[in-house]
Design a protein around this motif. Sequence first.
Motif, PDB file in Angstrom:
ATOM      1  N   ALA A  43       0.830  -1.207   0.000  1.00  0.00           N
ATOM      2  CA  ALA A  43       0.000   0.000   0.000  1.00  0.00           C
ATOM      3  C   ALA A  43       0.863   1.255   0.000  1.00  0.00           C
ATOM      4  O   ALA A  43       0.590   2.233  -0.701  1.00  0.00           O
ATOM      5  CB  ALA A  43      -0.932  -0.006   1.216  1.00  0.00           C
ATOM      6  N   ILE A  44       1.957   1.219   0.800  1.00  0.00           N
ATOM      7  CA  ILE A  44       2.864   2.358   0.845  1.00  0.00           C
ATOM      8  C   ILE A  44       3.492   2.587  -0.518  1.00  0.00           C
ATOM      9  O   ILE A  44       3.590   3.708  -1.014  1.00  0.00           O
ATOM     10  CB  ILE A  44       3.954   2.127   1.917  1.00  0.00           C
ATOM     11  CG1 ILE A  44       3.330   2.175   3.313  1.00  0.00           C
ATOM     12  CG2 ILE A  44       5.061   3.170   1.804  1.00  0.00           C
ATOM     13  CD1 ILE A  44       4.260   1.732   4.417  1.00  0.00           C
ATOM     14  N   CYS A  45       3.927   1.470  -1.172  1.00  0.00           N
ATOM     15  CA  CYS A  45       4.536   1.557  -2.497  1.00  0.00           C
ATOM     16  C   CYS A  45       3.551   2.151  -3.500  1.00  0.00           C
ATOM     17  O   CYS A  45       3.886   3.035  -4.264  1.00  0.00           O
ATOM     18  CB  CYS A  45       4.988   0.175  -2.954  1.00  0.00           C
ATOM     19  SG  CYS A  45       5.674   0.137  -4.629  1.00  0.00           S
ATOM     20  N   ASN A  46       2.302   1.659  -3.461  1.00  0.00           N
ATOM     21  CA  ASN A  46       1.292   2.123  -4.407  1.00  0.00           C
ATOM     22  C   ASN A  46       0.939   3.586  -4.179  1.00  0.00           C
ATOM     23  O   ASN A  46       0.524   4.282  -5.104  1.00  0.00           O
ATOM     24  CB  ASN A  46       0.029   1.261  -4.299  1.00  0.00           C
ATOM     25  CG  ASN A  46       0.267  -0.147  -4.816  1.00  0.00           C
ATOM     26  OD1 ASN A  46       1.171  -0.365  -5.618  1.00  0.00           O
ATOM     27  ND2 ASN A  46      -0.517  -1.101  -4.348  1.00  0.00           N
ATOM     28  N   ALA A  47       1.070   4.044  -2.926  1.00  0.00           N
ATOM     29  CA  ALA A  47       0.711   5.422  -2.614  1.00  0.00           C
ATOM     30  C   ALA A  47       1.826   6.389  -2.973  1.00  0.00           C
ATOM     31  O   ALA A  47       1.620   7.595  -2.990  1.00  0.00           O
ATOM     32  CB  ALA A  47       0.381   5.550  -1.125  1.00  0.00           C
ATOM     33  N   SER A  48       3.032   5.900  -3.253  1.00  0.00           N
ATOM     34  CA  SER A  48       4.151   6.784  -3.561  1.00  0.00           C
ATOM     35  C   SER A  48       4.494   6.693  -5.041  1.00  0.00           C
ATOM     36  O   SER A  48       3.813   7.270  -5.883  1.00  0.00           O
ATOM     37  CB  SER A  48       5.340   6.452  -2.662  1.00  0.00           C
ATOM     38  OG  SER A  48       5.666   5.073  -2.747  1.00  0.00           O
ATOM     39  N   VAL A  49       5.556   5.947  -5.369  1.00  0.00           N
ATOM     40  CA  VAL A  49       6.013   5.865  -6.754  1.00  0.00           C
ATOM     41  C   VAL A  49       5.634   4.520  -7.352  1.00  0.00           C
ATOM     42  O   VAL A  49       5.866   3.470  -6.744  1.00  0.00           O
ATOM     43  CB  VAL A  49       7.541   6.066  -6.829  1.00  0.00           C
ATOM     44  CG1 VAL A  49       8.027   5.907  -8.259  1.00  0.00           C
ATOM     45  CG2 VAL A  49       7.928   7.445  -6.294  1.00  0.00           C
ATOM     46  N   ILE A  50       5.067   4.539  -8.535  1.00  0.00           N
ATOM     47  CA  ILE A  50       4.754   3.302  -9.256  1.00  0.00           C
ATOM     48  C   ILE A  50       6.005   2.885 -10.015  1.00  0.00           C
ATOM     49  O   ILE A  50       6.461   3.598 -10.909  1.00  0.00           O
ATOM     50  CB  ILE A  50       3.593   3.510 -10.227  1.00  0.00           C
ATOM     51  CG1 ILE A  50       2.339   3.975  -9.487  1.00  0.00           C
ATOM     52  CG2 ILE A  50       3.311   2.226 -10.999  1.00  0.00           C
ATOM     53  CD1 ILE A  50       1.201   4.376 -10.406  1.00  0.00           C
ATOM     54  N   PRO A  51       6.609   1.737  -9.691  1.00  0.00           N
ATOM     55  CA  PRO A  51       7.847   1.331 -10.362  1.00  0.00           C
ATOM     56  C   PRO A  51       7.576   0.788 -11.758  1.00  0.00           C
ATOM     57  O   PRO A  51       6.462   0.368 -12.072  1.00  0.00           O
ATOM     58  CB  PRO A  51       8.385   0.233  -9.439  1.00  0.00           C
ATOM     59  CG  PRO A  51       7.154  -0.363  -8.824  1.00  0.00           C
ATOM     60  CD  PRO A  51       6.189   0.778  -8.655  1.00  0.00           C
ATOM     61  N   ASP A  90       7.416   6.001 -12.207  1.00  0.00           N
ATOM     62  CA  ASP A  90       8.760   5.735 -12.714  1.00  0.00           C
ATOM     63  C   ASP A  90       8.674   5.321 -14.180  1.00  0.00           C
ATOM     64  O   ASP A  90       7.687   4.713 -14.611  1.00  0.00           O
ATOM     65  CB  ASP A  90       9.407   4.621 -11.888  1.00  0.00           C
ATOM     66  CG  ASP A  90      10.907   4.536 -12.093  1.00  0.00           C
ATOM     67  OD1 ASP A  90      11.473   5.488 -12.673  1.00  0.00           O
ATOM     68  OD2 ASP A  90      11.507   3.532 -11.678  1.00  0.00           O
ATOM     69  N   THR A  91       9.696   5.658 -14.948  1.00  0.00           N
ATOM     70  CA  THR A  91       9.777   5.241 -16.350  1.00  0.00           C
ATOM     71  C   THR A  91      11.176   4.678 -16.604  1.00  0.00           C
ATOM     72  O   THR A  91      12.098   4.882 -15.823  1.00  0.00           O
ATOM     73  CB  THR A  91       9.515   6.406 -17.316  1.00  0.00           C
ATOM     74  OG1 THR A  91      10.474   7.449 -17.066  1.00  0.00           O
ATOM     75  CG2 THR A  91       8.105   6.943 -17.154  1.00  0.00           C
ATOM     76  N   VAL A 144      -1.028   6.001 -13.956  1.00  0.00           N
ATOM     77  CA  VAL A 144      -0.030   6.172 -15.016  1.00  0.00           C
ATOM     78  C   VAL A 144      -0.636   6.966 -16.177  1.00  0.00           C
ATOM     79  O   VAL A 144      -0.035   7.928 -16.680  1.00  0.00           O
ATOM     80  CB  VAL A 144       0.486   4.816 -15.514  1.00  0.00           C
ATOM     81  CG1 VAL A 144       1.487   5.009 -16.659  1.00  0.00           C
ATOM     82  CG2 VAL A 144       1.127   4.020 -14.377  1.00  0.00           C
ATOM     83  N   ILE A 145      -1.820   6.574 -16.596  1.00  0.00           N
ATOM     84  CA  ILE A 145      -2.485   7.219 -17.733  1.00  0.00           C
ATOM     85  C   ILE A 145      -2.774   8.688 -17.444  1.00  0.00           C
ATOM     86  O   ILE A 145      -2.624   9.544 -18.324  1.00  0.00           O
ATOM     87  CB  ILE A 145      -3.778   6.448 -18.090  1.00  0.00           C
ATOM     88  CG1 ILE A 145      -3.402   5.063 -18.664  1.00  0.00           C
ATOM     89  CG2 ILE A 145      -4.645   7.220 -19.068  1.00  0.00           C
ATOM     90  CD1 ILE A 145      -4.534   4.064 -18.682  1.00  0.00           C
ATOM     91  N   GLU A 146      -3.123   8.994 -16.219  1.00  0.00           N
ATOM     92  CA  GLU A 146      -3.393  10.383 -15.851  1.00  0.00           C
ATOM     93  C   GLU A 146      -2.123  11.222 -15.965  1.00  0.00           C
ATOM     94  O   GLU A 146      -2.163  12.367 -16.426  1.00  0.00           O
ATOM     95  CB  GLU A 146      -3.940  10.451 -14.422  1.00  0.00           C
ATOM     96  CG  GLU A 146      -4.239  11.854 -13.920  1.00  0.00           C
ATOM     97  CD  GLU A 146      -5.322  12.577 -14.713  1.00  0.00           C
ATOM     98  OE1 GLU A 146      -5.469  13.797 -14.538  1.00  0.00           O
ATOM     99  OE2 GLU A 146      -6.027  11.939 -15.531  1.00  0.00           O
ATOM    100  N   GLY A 147      -0.989  10.647 -15.578  1.00  0.00           N
ATOM    101  CA  GLY A 147       0.271  11.353 -15.745  1.00  0.00           C
ATOM    102  C   GLY A 147       0.577  11.634 -17.201  1.00  0.00           C
ATOM    103  O   GLY A 147       1.021  12.727 -17.565  1.00  0.00           O
ATOM    104  N   VAL A 148       0.325  10.642 -18.059  1.00  0.00           N
ATOM    105  CA  VAL A 148       0.537  10.820 -19.500  1.00  0.00           C
ATOM    106  C   VAL A 148      -0.403  11.875 -20.041  1.00  0.00           C
ATOM    107  O   VAL A 148      -0.020  12.758 -20.831  1.00  0.00           O
ATOM    108  CB  VAL A 148       0.342   9.485 -20.247  1.00  0.00           C
ATOM    109  CG1 VAL A 148       0.463   9.705 -21.746  1.00  0.00           C
ATOM    110  CG2 VAL A 148       1.351   8.444 -19.769  1.00  0.00           C
TER     111      VAL A 148
END
Length: 395
Positions: free
Chosen positions: A17-25, A336-337, A385-389
């Motif tokens: 949950a912490i990972c998902n709430a911060s940066v998506i790898p 992340d990309t 991710v899509i929202e960032g794009v």
Amino acid sequence: MVVTSNSKAAKRKSADAICNASVIPVFKPWIDETEYAASRAALELGWLGMGSYVNEFEEAMRRFLHAGDRFVAAVSTGHAALHLALLVADVGPGDEVITPSFNNVTDFQAILATGAEPVFCDIQDGTLCIDLDKAELLVTPRTRAIIVTDYGCLLCEHTRVSEFAAKYRIRVIHDAAHAFGSKYQGGMVGSFSDICMFSFDPVKTLTCIDGGMLVVRTREELEKIHEMRLVGMGQPASVMYLNKRAWTYDVKRLGFRYHLANLHAALGLAQLSKIGRISETRRIACRYYNEKLKHFPLLRLPETDFQGITPFLYYVRVPETRRDSFRAHMKEHGVDTGLHWQPGHWFTLFQKCRRGDLAVTDRTGKQIVSLPLHSSMSTETLDRVIEGVRTFCES
């Protein structure tokens, strides 16, 4: 303090949950109780080297790949598999190996490790796989083999590859590190190539933490691999697969410490038990990306419907002048990309290598961006991710 198994599971979910709430790898392995149980059983067995789990893993892979009368050998890494594949193909000093420059540096280093030289070939603009028309212009009497690499979520023209190899009487090393679980014209990748290799490293579709595999045509080639992966020792695999070892043996050829450990094979078996779900969820995610991102003219998307494909990575191509700002924007939005890859002829070590026209490779290397792709990826994560794009493309 005693921690119960339920508490452990809760802590893992909390960490996710912490990972998902911060940066998506870009990559994230799908590890759950299946892998924890397999690891525990392998450790409790007490045989930590190559043993019974490696045998089980090879047999399970052979069945999954529908390998027929071909032979399967597990090794320590994808690099080890490539190196041994080239040696099985009798590649050595003075030889040349044609390879797409748009490829992983592992392939180039494996060629150099044999004493041969890489020859850099261009790729097709649509598939990002090797351009066989351009490869024909690179063949010389020194050409011993060609490496063909399936990229991301697309496959080479393998029928043409076979015809190419027959025409020039050279061996084919099929780098299927991105294509495990995929099909070509109805046949499983790994069931039809001259020599096929897979990688099961930490970020691959199926992971053993680290591991690799070779599929070869003959028992003689298998026996060479068995010796070379055990520093040249002629210990019968059949003995080691009983969690035993022979104390007397001969050494007849050069070898390396390339064998797979029981623990890693046990993890591979656990992952293989979930491969149907892994394949389906990755296809769903990639189709979702294509559907949602097709409305943005700035991007160029993979040209496929993903039918029969188990995608390793999802990529977009962004104009060179916008790529750095695109990646910075995504990072600001917690995504992340990656860059898969920098072309081989860009590296200092390979500046003097022979090459053909690499126009598509140069252009692609400046445009390519990998977006996050995980097994069992949630719609919520995909939408982030899509929202960032979207916010970048509409800005």
